[in-house]
Each structure stands twice: as C-alpha cells, then as structure tokens.
Design a protein around this motif. Sequence first.
Motif, PDB file in Angstrom:
ATOM      1  N   LYS A 120       0.811  -1.229   0.000  1.00  0.00           N
ATOM      2  CA  LYS A 120       0.000   0.000   0.000  1.00  0.00           C
ATOM      3  C   LYS A 120       0.844   1.279   0.000  1.00  0.00           C
ATOM      4  N   VAL A 121       2.000   1.199  -0.640  1.00  0.00           N
ATOM      5  CA  VAL A 121       2.811   2.396  -0.824  1.00  0.00           C
ATOM      6  C   VAL A 121       2.173   3.223  -1.943  1.00  0.00           C
ATOM      7  N   PRO A 122       1.866   4.487  -1.713  1.00  0.00           N
ATOM      8  CA  PRO A 122       1.246   5.282  -2.778  1.00  0.00           C
ATOM      9  C   PRO A 122       2.221   5.504  -3.936  1.00  0.00           C
ATOM     10  N   PRO A 123       1.723   5.755  -5.146  1.00  0.00           N
ATOM     11  CA  PRO A 123       2.593   5.893  -6.325  1.00  0.00           C
ATOM     12  C   PRO A 123       3.760   6.852  -6.093  1.00  0.00           C
ATOM     13  N   GLU A 124       3.533   7.962  -5.396  1.00  0.00           N
ATOM     14  CA  GLU A 124       4.621   8.936  -5.216  1.00  0.00           C
ATOM     15  C   GLU A 124       5.727   8.395  -4.294  1.00  0.00           C
ATOM     16  N   GLY A 125       5.430   7.338  -3.557  1.00  0.00           N
ATOM     17  CA  GLY A 125       6.455   6.731  -2.700  1.00  0.00           C
ATOM     18  C   GLY A 125       7.242   5.637  -3.396  1.00  0.00           C
ATOM     19  N   ARG A 126       6.948   5.428  -4.679  1.00  0.00           N
ATOM     20  CA  ARG A 126       7.601   4.306  -5.380  1.00  0.00           C
ATOM     21  C   ARG A 126       8.690   4.753  -6.342  1.00  0.00           C
ATOM     22  N   THR A 127       9.045   6.048  -6.320  1.00  0.00           N
ATOM     23  CA  THR A 127       9.982   6.588  -7.311  1.00  0.00           C
ATOM     24  C   THR A 127      11.327   5.867  -7.290  1.00  0.00           C
ATOM     25  N   GLY A 128      11.877   5.669  -6.094  1.00  0.00           N
ATOM     26  CA  GLY A 128      13.174   5.006  -5.978  1.00  0.00           C
ATOM     27  C   GLY A 128      13.124   3.587  -6.524  1.00  0.00           C
ATOM     28  N   LEU A 129      12.048   2.870  -6.159  1.00  0.00           N
ATOM     29  CA  LEU A 129      11.919   1.485  -6.631  1.00  0.00           C
ATOM     30  C   LEU A 129      11.749   1.437  -8.148  1.00  0.00           C
ATOM     31  N   ARG A 130      11.037   2.425  -8.685  1.00  0.00           N
ATOM     32  CA  ARG A 130      10.872   2.469 -10.144  1.00  0.00           C
ATOM     33  C   ARG A 130      12.209   2.667 -10.844  1.00  0.00           C
ATOM     34  N   GLY A 131      13.027   3.556 -10.276  1.00  0.00           N
ATOM     35  CA  GLY A 131      14.353   3.796 -10.850  1.00  0.00           C
ATOM     36  C   GLY A 131      15.213   2.536 -10.757  1.00  0.00           C
ATOM     37  N   TYR A 132      15.161   1.878  -9.603  1.00  0.00           N
ATOM     38  CA  TYR A 132      15.869   0.605  -9.414  1.00  0.00           C
ATOM     39  C   TYR A 132      15.463  -0.387 -10.491  1.00  0.00           C
ATOM     40  N   ALA A 133      14.154  -0.546 -10.683  1.00  0.00           N
ATOM     41  CA  ALA A 133      13.653  -1.541 -11.629  1.00  0.00           C
ATOM     42  C   ALA A 133      14.079  -1.223 -13.056  1.00  0.00           C
ATOM     43  N   ARG A 134      14.017   0.062 -13.414  1.00  0.00           N
ATOM     44  CA  ARG A 134      14.396   0.454 -14.773  1.00  0.00           C
ATOM     45  C   ARG A 134      15.857   0.107 -15.037  1.00  0.00           C
ATOM     46  N   ASP A 135      16.722   0.436 -14.071  1.00  0.00           N
ATOM     47  CA  ASP A 135      18.158   0.195 -14.265  1.00  0.00           C
ATOM     48  C   ASP A 135      18.502  -1.293 -14.241  1.00  0.00           C
ATOM     49  N   VAL A 136      17.882  -2.038 -13.321  1.00  0.00           N
ATOM     50  CA  VAL A 136      18.134  -3.483 -13.268  1.00  0.00           C
ATOM     51  C   VAL A 136      17.640  -4.148 -14.556  1.00  0.00           C
ATOM     52  N   GLY A 137      16.485  -3.747 -15.034  1.00  0.00           N
ATOM     53  CA  GLY A 137      15.918  -4.333 -16.258  1.00  0.00           C
ATOM     54  C   GLY A 137      16.846  -4.140 -17.451  1.00  0.00           C
ATOM     55  N   LEU A 138      17.390  -2.949 -17.555  1.00  0.00           N
ATOM     56  CA  LEU A 138      18.277  -2.639 -18.680  1.00  0.00           C
ATOM     57  C   LEU A 138      19.604  -3.389 -18.542  1.00  0.00           C
ATOM     58  N   ALA A 139      20.161  -3.410 -17.328  1.00  0.00           N
ATOM     59  CA  ALA A 139      21.410  -4.146 -17.084  1.00  0.00           C
ATOM     60  C   ALA A 139      21.215  -5.623 -17.413  1.00  0.00           C
ATOM     61  N   PHE A 140      20.081  -6.165 -16.968  1.00  0.00           N
ATOM     62  CA  PHE A 140      19.760  -7.568 -17.227  1.00  0.00           C
ATOM     63  C   PHE A 140      19.786  -7.840 -18.734  1.00  0.00           C
ATOM     64  N   GLN A 141      19.217  -6.933 -19.517  1.00  0.00           N
ATOM     65  CA  GLN A 141      19.133  -7.155 -20.953  1.00  0.00           C
ATOM     66  C   GLN A 141      20.487  -7.017 -21.627  1.00  0.00           C
ATOM     67  N   ILE A 142      21.290  -6.068 -21.165  1.00  0.00           N
ATOM     68  CA  ILE A 142      22.634  -5.925 -21.738  1.00  0.00           C
ATOM     69  C   ILE A 142      23.423  -7.216 -21.505  1.00  0.00           C
ATOM     70  N   VAL A 143      23.338  -7.752 -20.275  1.00  0.00           N
ATOM     71  CA  VAL A 143      24.039  -9.012 -19.976  1.00  0.00           C
ATOM     72  C   VAL A 143      23.464 -10.146 -20.830  1.00  0.00           C
ATOM     73  N   ASP A 144      22.145 -10.127 -21.058  1.00  0.00           N
ATOM     74  CA  ASP A 144      21.535 -11.119 -21.944  1.00  0.00           C
ATOM     75  C   ASP A 144      22.167 -11.063 -23.330  1.00  0.00           C
ATOM     76  N   ASP A 145      22.335  -9.856 -23.834  1.00  0.00           N
ATOM     77  CA  ASP A 145      22.944  -9.696 -25.153  1.00  0.00           C
ATOM     78  C   ASP A 145      24.388 -10.192 -25.148  1.00  0.00           C
ATOM     79  N   ILE A 146      25.102  -9.938 -24.034  1.00  0.00           N
ATOM     80  CA  ILE A 146      26.500 -10.408 -23.938  1.00  0.00           C
ATOM     81  C   ILE A 146      26.514 -11.941 -23.878  1.00  0.00           C
ATOM     82  N   LEU A 147      25.622 -12.524 -23.044  1.00  0.00           N
ATOM     83  CA  LEU A 147      25.557 -13.994 -22.942  1.00  0.00           C
ATOM     84  C   LEU A 147      25.191 -14.614 -24.288  1.00  0.00           C
ATOM     85  N   ASP A 148      24.374 -13.895 -25.056  1.00  0.00           N
ATOM     86  CA  ASP A 148      23.964 -14.433 -26.348  1.00  0.00           C
ATOM     87  C   ASP A 148      25.180 -14.643 -27.257  1.00  0.00           C
ATOM     88  N   VAL A 149      26.201 -13.811 -27.084  1.00  0.00           N
ATOM     89  CA  VAL A 149      27.396 -13.918 -27.921  1.00  0.00           C
ATOM     90  C   VAL A 149      28.498 -14.731 -27.235  1.00  0.00           C
TER      91      VAL A 149
END
Lengths: 294, 294
Positions: free
Chosen positions: A197-226
């Motif tokens: 029950k964290v209101p949307p305005e309290g989720r900014t940090g977690l959103r930033g975390y998720a965005r960066d982890v998601g992108l890092a995960f995909q870059i590593v996926d691309d590296i693993l692919d090669v």
Amino acid sequence: MSLATAMSDVASDIDRRLDHFLTVPDDPRGDLYRAMRHAAIGGGKRLRPLLVFATARLFAVDRDCAGRVATAIECIHVYSLIHDDLPAMDNDDMRRGKPTVHKVYGEATAILAGDCLHALAFEILSDPLTHADPFVRSELVLDLARAAGPTGMAGGQALDLEAEKSSFDLPTVTRLQAMKTGALIACSVEAGAILGKVPPEGRTGLRGYARDVGLAFQIVDDILDVEGDEAAVGKALRKDGEAGKETFLSLLGLDRARAQAEMLVDQAIEHLQHFGAEADLLREIARFTLERDR
Amino acid sequence: MSLATAMSDVASDIDRRLDHFLTVPDDPRGDLYRAMRHAAIGGGKRLRPLLVFATARLFAVDRDCAGRVATAIECIHVYSLIHDDLPAMDNDDMRRGKPTVHKVYGEATAILAGDCLHALAFEILSDPLTHADPFVRSELVLDLARAAGPTGMAGGQALDLEAEKSSFDLPTVTRLQAMKTGALIACSVEAGAILGKVPPEGRTGLRGYARDVGLAFQIVDDILDVEGDEAAVGKALRKDGEAGKETFLSLLGLDRARAQAEMLVDQAIEHLQHFGAEADLLREIARFTLERDR
C-alpha cells in the motif's frame, strides 16, 4: 538470507503454487495442462518472482499474498516465452534446457497453453485470496495488464519483429528492451510496493531501481547471447547476430556494453539509498544480473 | 427500442471505443495496431456487447461503464478469433467477410495482436474509469479471466482440438460448447449484473438465461455451418463435417437440433419471468439467436 537461499526458496514456492493451479484434469484437456506444466514448472531463474518477494519484504507484506502475485507475474512471463518460441516468431527448439512446448505438444496446444497462462495470471490476481483489499487487487491487475500489453511486453516483441527488417539505433533498442523485458521486471518490483500500500509517489526510488536493473539484465543477456555457453543458458544462442538484429552489444561493443551494465547496477543500488538492510536482497539481485552465466 | 436499433447503436459504440483504444502509434508497432484494428473494428454481430448493454439496463447501469466492459469482453472474443483462425489451429482464410489477420499481416503479428487484445481487455476492466468501485472492477476481472482461461473459452478450444481425434458424445459436445462459446456469453450477461451490484444469489435467473441462450446460439451455429451461405456468414463453412467432428447437428439431426434450440430459447425467456418490459431486449436477443442467418 543469502541470495542463493532466497532463489531456491522462491523457486520451490513458485513450483508448488503452479503445481496446484495446473493440476491436470481428468478430461481431454490433459495435453493443454501438461503443456502449461512443461513450460512453467521446474525451470528458469524466477527473477520476477524473486523481485516481488524482495520488494514485498520491504513493506512487511504477507508472504502468501506475495507468492500469489509472484506466480501470476511468472505465468505472464512463461506465456510470453511459449509464444515467442513458436515457429512463426523466434522458432526456438530449446528453452530452459528442455524442448520448447510446441516441439513436444504441437503448435496449436502451445498457442492455447500460452493463452491459458495469460488468463490464469489475471484470475490469480483478482481472486480475493490474493489480497483482501479490492483496490489493491484492481491496481495489481491494471499494472500487470499494462506491462503485458501493446505498450509493454507484447509491444516490445512487436518492435523486436521489426528489428530484423530495420537497423535500430541505440535509443530505439533501449526503448524496445524497456518494453520487451523491462516492463514486466518493473511490474514485479512495483507489485511488492502495491501490496504494501505504498502510494505511487512513494515508489519513485523502486521504479528507478527496476528500470536500471531491467536494462542491465538485458545488456548481460545480449552479452551472454554472444559469449555464453548454450548448455548453461539452456537455449540456442547467437541468433540475433545471424538475423542481423542490432543489440546493445552490436551497438556498443563488448567493453562499453559491460561498463554500461555495471554503471546501471551501481545506479540501481543508489536508488535504494533510503532503505536499510531490509533492501539487501534487492541489492544482491542487482549485482547478480551482472554475474550470472544463464 | 427495437433489436435492430439496439444492435446498430451497440456496433457504433464499440467501434468508436475500439478506434480510441487502438489508435495507431507513430513508431514501428504500426502493423501490430493495424492488425488489431483489422480484426476488431467494423465487423461481427457484437452479440456479447449487446448482452452486456441489455443486462446493464435492467439495473440502470451508467451507459459509459457498460460500454467499457462490453469493449473489454469483445476484445477477448476478437483475440480468440485471431488465434483460432491461425494455420496451426483452424487454418481459416476468411472471417467476418474479410481475410483473416494472419493472411494480411503474417502469423507472428497475428499471434501478438491476439495477445495484445487479451491484455488490453484486462487493462480496460481494471481502469478506475470503468467503475469507481474497485470491488466491482476486481469482480469483473475475475469473471472474465475465468471465462477466458483453461476452465472457459481456451479450455473449450482445447477440447475442440481433441474433437477431431475422438468421437465425442452429446454430453461432451455440450460441455465443450458451454466452455468454448458459453462461458464468454455468460460472462457478458453477468457483467451487467455485476455493474448493477446485484449479489451472486440474485443472478440465478440471468445465469440460466445465459446458459440457454449460449447453447441455442451454438446449435444454430452448427446448423448454419451446414445449411448457411458462406457469403452471408462471412467465413468458410462445412469444415466440421470434413474434419469428422461431432456437432449438435451430427448427433441430433436437423429437426431435433432445431427443436432443441427452440426449446432452449423458450426456456431462456422463462428465466426472465421476474423482469418486466425492461428485459424485452434480452428476450429479443434470445429469439434472434434462432432467426439469424449469420
């Protein structure tokens, strides 16, 4: 709790729940259920469920609630793998070290098994058993539907189909991956906060975390692919290059791609600065995205 | 209001809403959205949306709420048509008098377009714009997810795949059709009552109505498949017989099948006995299922 313990706990929890939801009925739908079980049970890193649990514990969310939501999100992830592997899409024969669903059960059953897991995800989320508060249930559904649909995962897969025909630049590849894998990862992190029950305005940090982890995960996926080992990763590799698709690796080169992933993980951890030791599991997950070999 | 007026009003309302939800974005997802529009806009009887509106008016539900719910249910119906038409499934070239989605946009885009409409349905339902009360939204999602998933529509389609291999008896064909087409029709009727905040115990008559109309609709579908005109129906006919599938017609013969459909429609209307003139549209829809030629 160490990351390894958390990962194996989450994996058993999700398997147990899926085993329950996907009990094979005694009627001619047996193959449909066996196809869903083949794809869903006993495999995968369970990264998305792990993120749900890791965020839920920040807000002392009931473990059973978190488990149901984690299972629903994993159902969406697994349905997308089944459909992406189809001959008309990426035409993959192996996934998570096993033959893909359509190789074992045929294309028609694979399409239906994906469709069923898709619907099942929303059935699980909207069930009062998931959370007593209907506002929470409704918000979870809205978040997951957006993450799965044309502005999220499925939209990203549509961009990916176009990637073979066009030569995408870095901003377009970034947007493609933010949709294709990032949206569901972000939804997993956010779900823990919605349950808390964290209101949307309290989720900014977690959103930033998720965005960066998601992108890092995909870059590593691309590296693993090669660079990766097909046996460890459990699926066919080096297909993007053959298809002429631009990836983070093809656009940045290995050194810059790896440096970019490391920078994103540092940044993801930085977003958690207002949390104490209770966020250590989220920090470890961020580091794990870099170190994984599958 | 006559049935013809109601049908044409509902058809324009749904087209207008879908046109809004499926605005083509200015990026490489254009084909994905065009594929969804091709399948969803400007065709079909809109039977399910009509049932939502006809039930909603019994309980003085806001017309915009009913319209959003009707659109969500139609999105599920259209997604199922796209996937059922795929080469791996029923392999159909024509639908609603037009080439099927995969014939125009290819199989990969057709699979994704179906997946996107599936997610979009739940996005629309769980949006606070659909109903201010989150309990209502959550109940709508649960009902639709069950109607769409392995115990409803998609489960029925799985049974249908088996019907080519086995020789189903009348109870099995009845169950197959109750799942494949009946579940979503029942959900359409029930949605109007959920929007009207009628408790489950107050929906018994409407549930009976929906069950009987759904079955009558399918029996007439089987009759049209053998006796109908392909141009009027807008798709290839006489495929069940060629595939060796048992249908209501093959099991009952034409005279008994027609008599059964008529009996079901009388029974459906009987279930509405506690309603007055406000249920006349539901009564007309029941009769229409017998008289339609498409």
